[in-house]
Structure formats: structure tokens, C-alpha cells
Design a protein around this motif. Structure first.
Motif, PDB file in Angstrom:
ATOM      1  N   VAL A   1       3.529   4.624   6.799  1.00 52.51           N
ATOM      2  CA  VAL A   1       4.404   4.190   7.890  1.00 52.51           C
ATOM      3  C   VAL A   1       5.606   3.404   7.380  1.00 52.51           C
ATOM      4  CG1 VAL A   1       4.519   2.700   9.941  1.00 52.51           C
ATOM      5  CG2 VAL A   1       2.554   4.200   9.596  1.00 52.51           C
ATOM      6  N   THR A   2       5.382   2.474   6.445  1.00 54.26           N
ATOM      7  CA  THR A   2       6.452   1.572   6.008  1.00 54.26           C
ATOM      8  C   THR A   2       7.132   1.986   4.711  1.00 54.26           C
ATOM      9  OG1 THR A   2       4.956   0.156   4.745  1.00 54.26           O
ATOM     10  CG2 THR A   2       5.280  -0.391   7.086  1.00 54.26           C
ATOM     11  N   ARG A   3       6.532   2.937   4.002  1.00 52.59           N
ATOM     12  CA  ARG A   3       7.028   3.386   2.697  1.00 52.59           C
ATOM     13  C   ARG A   3       7.012   2.277   1.649  1.00 52.59           C
ATOM     14  NH1 ARG A   3      11.770   7.716   4.198  1.00 52.59           N
ATOM     15  NH2 ARG A   3      10.378   9.072   5.352  1.00 52.59           N
TER      16      ARG A   3
ATOM     17  N   HIS B   1      -4.344   0.714   3.314  1.00 48.48           N
ATOM     18  CA  HIS B   1      -3.226   0.736   2.378  1.00 48.48           C
ATOM     19  C   HIS B   1      -2.473   2.064   2.464  1.00 48.48           C
ATOM     20  CE1 HIS B   1      -1.125   0.813  -1.516  1.00 48.48           C
ATOM     21  NE2 HIS B   1      -1.135  -0.499  -1.425  1.00 48.48           N
ATOM     22  N   ALA B   2      -3.207   3.158   2.501  1.00 45.91           N
ATOM     23  CA  ALA B   2      -2.577   4.484   2.576  1.00 45.91           C
ATOM     24  C   ALA B   2      -1.818   4.659   3.888  1.00 45.91           C
ATOM     25  CB  ALA B   2      -3.632   5.575   2.424  1.00 45.91           C
ATOM     26  N   HIS B   3      -2.415   4.248   5.005  1.00 41.90           N
ATOM     27  CA  HIS B   3      -1.741   4.371   6.306  1.00 41.90           C
ATOM     28  C   HIS B   3      -0.516   3.457   6.376  1.00 41.90           C
ATOM     29  CE1 HIS B   3      -4.463   7.102   8.342  1.00 41.90           C
ATOM     30  NE2 HIS B   3      -5.490   6.400   7.874  1.00 41.90           N
ATOM     31  N   PHE B   4      -0.659   2.238   5.884  1.00 43.38           N
ATOM     32  CA  PHE B   4       0.446   1.285   5.888  1.00 43.38           C
ATOM     33  C   PHE B   4       1.620   1.844   5.092  1.00 43.38           C
ATOM     34  CE2 PHE B   4       2.918  -2.386   4.725  1.00 43.38           C
ATOM     35  CZ  PHE B   4       2.830  -3.222   5.826  1.00 43.38           C
TER      36      PHE B   4
ATOM     37  N   MET C   1     -11.839   0.348   9.425  1.00 41.68           N
ATOM     38  CA  MET C   1     -11.010   1.060   8.473  1.00 41.68           C
ATOM     39  C   MET C   1     -11.177   0.370   7.119  1.00 41.68           C
ATOM     40  SD  MET C   1      -6.816   1.563   8.457  1.00 41.68           S
ATOM     41  CE  MET C   1      -6.777   2.495   9.939  1.00 41.68           C
ATOM     42  N   SER C   2     -11.333   1.139   6.106  1.00 37.12           N
ATOM     43  CA  SER C   2     -11.504   0.578   4.765  1.00 37.12           C
ATOM     44  C   SER C   2     -10.153   0.073   4.234  1.00 37.12           C
ATOM     45  CB  SER C   2     -12.059   1.632   3.821  1.00 37.12           C
ATOM     46  OG  SER C   2     -11.089   2.633   3.583  1.00 37.12           O
ATOM     47  N   ALA C   3     -10.212  -0.792   3.243  1.00 36.75           N
ATOM     48  CA  ALA C   3      -8.981  -1.320   2.643  1.00 36.75           C
ATOM     49  C   ALA C   3      -8.125  -0.203   2.037  1.00 36.75           C
ATOM     50  CB  ALA C   3      -9.315  -2.382   1.607  1.00 36.75           C
ATOM     51  N   PRO C   4      -8.713   0.743   1.286  1.00 28.36           N
ATOM     52  CA  PRO C   4      -7.881   1.828   0.749  1.00 28.36           C
ATOM     53  C   PRO C   4      -7.245   2.690   1.849  1.00 28.36           C
ATOM     54  CG  PRO C   4      -9.933   1.686  -0.482  1.00 28.36           C
ATOM     55  CD  PRO C   4     -10.064   0.775   0.707  1.00 28.36           C
TER      56      PRO C   4
END
Length: 97
Positions: free
Chosen positions: A13-15, A7-10, A1-4
Motif C-alpha cells: 500500500v505505502t511502497r 509487512h507485505a500488505h503495508f 494477521m502475522s507480522a510478515p
């Protein structure tokens, strides 16, 4: 998974961003340690170091920005809010000593 993508998935999930999540976790952990162990200037500096802050002044600034008050005031309020009755006074029960 790429860093961007991470970041988007994180954030989905966590807002919050990963760095803000880490800051929040560190500050909450420091607050818990200061409440549990008692707050002194040395305790605040030790808590800051234990959660990854090299600069006590940076820790104090971020702590105040996050919780809305300086560490000493926050810990006093938390201790007051979380104060427990002695075991002999719980629900009017007399517990053996």
C-alpha cells in the motif's frame, strides 16, 4: 494477521516498510515544527526529542540522509520557499488594517 503478512500488505500500500514510514513521518513532523517555531540548536534538539529521537546527532544524520541537507539549511530553504506576502499585497488588493 502475522507480522510478515502485515509487512507485505503495508509495503504494497505505502511502497515503503513500516519502519521507513515511521522515520519519514517523524522527520516531516520535526521539519514542520522547526519551520513553524524557528530553528535554533535548541529547537532542533527539542524537535528531535518530540518526534522520538533520543540522540540529536542521530536525528541530524537521518534528517540529512532523508532531505539531502542538514536541518538548518533545510528549514531556511523551506521558510524561503513558503514565504507569504503580507495580506495587504495579495493580488494587488488593499485590505483594511
Amino acid at each position: 494477521m502475522s507480522a510478515p503478512a502485515f509487512h507485505a500488505h503495508f509495503k504494497a500500500v505505502t511502497r515503503t516498510s513500516p519502519i521507513q514510514y515511521i522515520k519519514s513521518t517523524r522527520l516531516h513532523h520535526a521539519r514542520l515544527m522547526m519551520v513553524r517555531d524557528g530553528l535554533t540548536a535548541a529547537a532542533a534538539a527539542a524537535a528531535a526529542a518530540q518526534v522520538g529521537y533520543e540522540s540529536p546527532s542521530q536525528f541530524s544524520r537521518e534528517f540529512k540522509r532523508f532531505f539531502g541537507r542538514p536541518p538548518g539549511e533545510e528549514v531556511r530553504e523551506m521558510k524561503s520557499t513558503l514565504a507569504l506576502l503580507p495580506p495587504t499585497q495579495i493580488a494587488g488588493l488593499a485590505l483594511p488594517h
